[in-house]
Design a protein around this motif. Sequence first.
Motif, short mmCIF file in Angstrom:
data_model
loop_
_atom_site.label_atom_id
_atom_site.label_comp_id
_atom_site.label_asym_id
_atom_site.label_seq_id
_atom_site.Cartn_x
_atom_site.Cartn_y
_atom_site.Cartn_z
N GLY A 1 -1.95 -10.39 -22.73
CA GLY A 1 -0.52 -10.30 -23.00
C GLY A 1 0.13 -9.06 -22.40
N THR A 2 -0.49 -8.44 -21.44
CA THR A 2 0.08 -7.24 -20.84
C THR A 2 0.25 -7.44 -19.35
OG1 THR A 2 -2.10 -6.31 -20.54
CG2 THR A 2 -0.96 -5.72 -22.56
N ALA A 3 1.10 -6.63 -18.75
CA ALA A 3 1.37 -6.76 -17.32
C ALA A 3 1.15 -5.43 -16.61
CB ALA A 3 2.79 -7.24 -17.12
N LEU A 4 0.36 -5.49 -15.56
CA LEU A 4 0.16 -4.32 -14.71
C LEU A 4 1.34 -4.19 -13.76
CD1 LEU A 4 -3.55 -4.87 -13.62
CD2 LEU A 4 -2.70 -3.16 -15.23
N PRO A 5 1.57 -2.99 -13.23
CA PRO A 5 2.55 -2.87 -12.15
C PRO A 5 2.11 -3.76 -10.98
CG PRO A 5 1.92 -0.71 -12.99
CD PRO A 5 1.00 -1.72 -13.62
N ALA A 6 3.06 -4.17 -10.16
CA ALA A 6 2.75 -5.04 -9.03
C ALA A 6 1.73 -4.40 -8.10
CB ALA A 6 4.03 -5.35 -8.26
N LEU A 7 0.83 -5.22 -7.60
CA LEU A 7 -0.18 -4.78 -6.64
C LEU A 7 0.05 -5.48 -5.30
CD1 LEU A 7 -3.24 -4.87 -9.03
CD2 LEU A 7 -2.40 -2.85 -7.82
N PRO A 8 -0.17 -4.78 -4.18
CA PRO A 8 0.14 -5.37 -2.88
C PRO A 8 -0.90 -6.37 -2.35
CG PRO A 8 -0.71 -3.16 -2.58
CD PRO A 8 -0.57 -3.38 -4.07
N GLY A 9 -2.05 -6.51 -3.02
CA GLY A 9 -3.06 -7.44 -2.55
C GLY A 9 -3.85 -6.91 -1.37
N ARG A 10 -4.02 -5.59 -1.31
CA ARG A 10 -4.80 -4.93 -0.26
C ARG A 10 -5.25 -3.58 -0.81
NH1 ARG A 10 -1.53 -0.90 1.08
NH2 ARG A 10 0.70 -1.25 1.10
N VAL A 11 -6.13 -2.92 -0.06
CA VAL A 11 -6.57 -1.58 -0.44
C VAL A 11 -5.38 -0.63 -0.37
CG1 VAL A 11 -8.05 0.34 0.28
CG2 VAL A 11 -8.96 -1.99 0.23
N LEU A 12 -5.26 0.25 -1.37
CA LEU A 12 -4.15 1.19 -1.45
C LEU A 12 -4.55 2.56 -0.91
CD1 LEU A 12 -3.75 -0.95 -3.90
CD2 LEU A 12 -2.05 0.69 -4.66
N SER A 13 -3.59 3.28 -0.35
CA SER A 13 -3.79 4.66 0.10
C SER A 13 -3.77 5.58 -1.12
CB SER A 13 -2.68 5.07 1.06
OG SER A 13 -1.45 5.23 0.34
N PRO A 14 -4.25 6.82 -0.99
CA PRO A 14 -4.17 7.74 -2.13
C PRO A 14 -2.75 7.89 -2.69
CG PRO A 14 -5.64 8.64 -0.48
CD PRO A 14 -4.99 7.42 0.13
N ARG A 15 -1.76 8.00 -1.83
CA ARG A 15 -0.37 8.15 -2.30
C ARG A 15 0.10 6.90 -3.05
NH1 ARG A 15 3.21 10.79 -4.76
NH2 ARG A 15 5.34 10.51 -4.06
N GLU A 16 -0.24 5.72 -2.51
CA GLU A 16 0.13 4.48 -3.19
C GLU A 16 -0.56 4.38 -4.55
OE1 GLU A 16 0.89 1.21 0.33
OE2 GLU A 16 -1.17 1.93 0.02
N LEU A 17 -1.83 4.78 -4.61
CA LEU A 17 -2.56 4.77 -5.88
C LEU A 17 -1.89 5.70 -6.89
CD1 LEU A 17 -6.34 4.90 -4.90
CD2 LEU A 17 -5.23 3.16 -6.31
N GLN A 18 -1.47 6.88 -6.44
CA GLN A 18 -0.84 7.83 -7.34
C GLN A 18 0.46 7.27 -7.91
OE1 GLN A 18 -0.11 11.72 -5.72
NE2 GLN A 18 0.50 12.55 -7.69
N LEU A 19 1.29 6.67 -7.07
CA LEU A 19 2.54 6.08 -7.55
C LEU A 19 2.25 4.93 -8.52
CD1 LEU A 19 4.54 6.07 -4.20
CD2 LEU A 19 4.94 7.55 -6.20
N TRP A 20 1.24 4.11 -8.20
CA TRP A 20 0.90 2.96 -9.03
C TRP A 20 0.38 3.40 -10.39
CZ3 TRP A 20 -3.21 0.73 -11.51
CH2 TRP A 20 -3.05 -0.61 -11.89
#
Length: 173
Positions: free
Chosen positions: A6-25
């Motif tokens: 019953g919970t929702a994660l923030p949207a994921l791009p469907g690919r490996v994330l960069s360190p900066r993208e991981l930090q924002l996510w």
Amino acid sequence: MTMAVGTALPALPGRVLSPRELQLWVAELATRTEVWEPLTGHDPARRHYASLYRDSDIDVWVLSWKVEDDTGWHDHDVSSGAVAVTRGAVTESNPRMGGDPVTRVVPAGRSFAFGPDHIHRMGGAVDGSVSIHAYSPPLWRMGQYSISPAGVLRRHAVSYADELRPLEAVADE
């Protein structure tokens, strides 16, 4: 895949994330307490950590900390990572050849990211602290480090499912 119902994660791009993208996510995930809060817990006898989510691109864990908790020196093999502190504060130390480690306290509300070349150790700065850790690509193995009495650094491969803790120093061969 592991996730609270019953919970929702923030949207994921469907690919490996960069360190900066991981930090924002992970910083966005930290604001969604209903997603990670049920996985927190504090056990006086051992470290408490739980897998929140895992797919082919990302691996997410919730860690609860006491002051005496210590991961020991480790890396994340080929994975980049990001940490968001949601409660209390954690310490992060980075090794420095020929000198004392560089240590900082990361308080609640802050996050940081790192690439796969990053070696560190983490611990609780305040009892009852909580942090969220995301890795991309997902962790499969990590390296743990020991330092012999003579100062020789050794890397030991471990599974992502193994609990991190300081390794005992091994005498040089």
